[in-house]
Design a protein around this motif. Structure first.
Motif, PDB file in Angstrom:
ATOM      1  N   GLN A   1       0.829  -1.206   0.000  1.00 32.84           N
ATOM      2  CA  GLN A   1       0.000   0.000   0.000  1.00 32.84           C
ATOM      3  C   GLN A   1       0.863   1.257   0.000  1.00 32.84           C
ATOM      4  O   GLN A   1       0.474   2.285  -0.547  1.00 32.84           O
TER       5      GLN A   1
ATOM      6  N   PRO B   1       2.566   1.185  -4.295  1.00 33.69           N
ATOM      7  CA  PRO B   1       1.810   0.340  -5.226  1.00 33.69           C
ATOM      8  C   PRO B   1       2.607   0.044  -6.500  1.00 33.69           C
ATOM      9  O   PRO B   1       3.561   0.748  -6.838  1.00 33.69           O
ATOM     10  N   GLN B   2       2.179  -1.000  -7.199  1.00 31.64           N
ATOM     11  CA  GLN B   2       2.793  -1.375  -8.481  1.00 31.64           C
ATOM     12  C   GLN B   2       4.300  -1.578  -8.318  1.00 31.64           C
ATOM     13  O   GLN B   2       5.107  -1.077  -9.100  1.00 31.64           O
TER      14      GLN B   2
END
Length: 333
Positions: free
Chosen positions: A221, A224-225
């Motif tokens: 979180q 991200p990615q």
């Protein structure tokens, strides 16, 4: 050496779990255990008395204190158990225990020493010492804790205690530990062949696995990615947080790159080092607040803050609320 020793309320749960395991009613003892189980600090004389009362119910068996220690799980040692189990090797686990022992006993007692062939962790005699029964519980728990994490665990090469016991009890100790046990020593000791320090800690404990899973979700979180190289960066930061001082320079050195290269990697996500560190800490804080076994002081330590007040200020800056409020109201998102 004069030291004021105490144990945590969670540690008294060992005795309760043993009573449950042995199906012992202990009508007068159980209310005392319930009272102290929620306390951060249990005076050592209180722990000694409750332990003696419990073990007196099993006088027909030698060394029942070893059975009590064998009931150990991470929840009995709290954040110290998490920190030890998150290490990679037995040697790192010993160092982590020494570093954070004060969370458990309220003072730092453990010493680590090496010879050409052996490593040992030892505890000197103290004016406020635990006593043989409590020492037996503690060392049985320590050895059991490690046995459950290491594949085909070898026995210690030797164990020592401060006091003497009768011959039947001495035999029970040697059978339990699978190694020679020495009595009337100047230290309580656990010794291992030096090469054992490199044994991997495979993190099999389900409680720890849940914690690590929560950490992984929190870090995702925060960034991200993520690519595989980003996840490596996340693992490095998680370890640095529990060691304190999570700086850009230390993270870059741990990843074998220059600080400038690490900065460029973070810039691809539109973040500076401090922004990513704050975001990571915030997401981890939300996860840790969901675990009732972790106090706010424990969470501050896991996040790399020197004291709880620094964590409180940071959390308020991130969220506009206090961590205590979010925990009470069950809102951690």
């Amino acid at each position: 050496m004069a030291s004021v020793i105490r144990v945590t309320g969670a540690w008294t749960g060992l005795l309760k779990d043993w009573l449950d395991q042995q199906k012992l009613e202990a009508e007068t003892l159980r209310p005392q255990l319930a009272r102290w189980s929620t306390q951060d600090n249990v005076p050592v004389e209180v722990w000694r008395r409750m332990l003696a009362d419990g073990l007196a119910l099993a006088r027909h068996r030698p060394a029942p204190e070893l059975e009590v220690g064998a009931c150990v799980t991470p929840r009995h040692v709290g954040v110290l158990g998490y920190l030890v189990l998150a290490t990679d090797t037995l040697g790192e686990a010993m160092l982590a225990y020494q570093r954070y022992e004060t969370l458990f006993y309220g003072t730092s007692l453990a010493e680590i020493g090496n010879t050409e062939s052996e490593a040992e962790i030892r505890w000197p005699a103290s004016d406020n010492e635990l006593g043989q029964q409590a020492d037996g519980v503690a060392i049985a728990a320590l050895v059991t804790f490690l046995r459950r994490q290491i594949d085909q665990p070898p026995p210690p090469s030797g164990i020592s205690f401060l006091h003497d016991v009768d011959s039947q009890t001495a035999r029970a100790y040697e059978t339990f530990f699978g190694c020679p046990v020495t009595w009337n020593d100047r230290y309580v000791r656990v010794r291992f062949p030096l090469e054992y320090l490199g044994l991997p800690m495979p993190r099999r404990d389900p409680t720890l696995r849940r914690l690590l899973d929560r950490q992984a979700r929190a870090m995702l979180q925060a960034l991200p990615q993520s690519s595989e190289s980003d996840r490596q960066m996340q693992r490095v930061v998680l370890r640095m947080l529990s060691d304190g001082e999570p700086t850009l320079a230390r993270a870059a050195a741990a990843m074998h790159m220059s600080p400038r290269t690490l900065q460029r990697r973070l810039a691809r996500h539109g973040l500076s080092w401090q922004q990513w560190l704050d975001r990571s800490r915030e997401q981890l804080a939300h996860q840790y607040l969901e675990d009732p076994s972790l106090t706010l002081a424990d969470i501050a330590l896991l996040l790399g803050f020197s004291e709880q007040s620094a964590f409180n200020r940071a959390y308020r800056r991130w969220t506009g609320r206090s961590p205590g409020r979010d925990r009470r109201q069950g809102f951690t998102g």
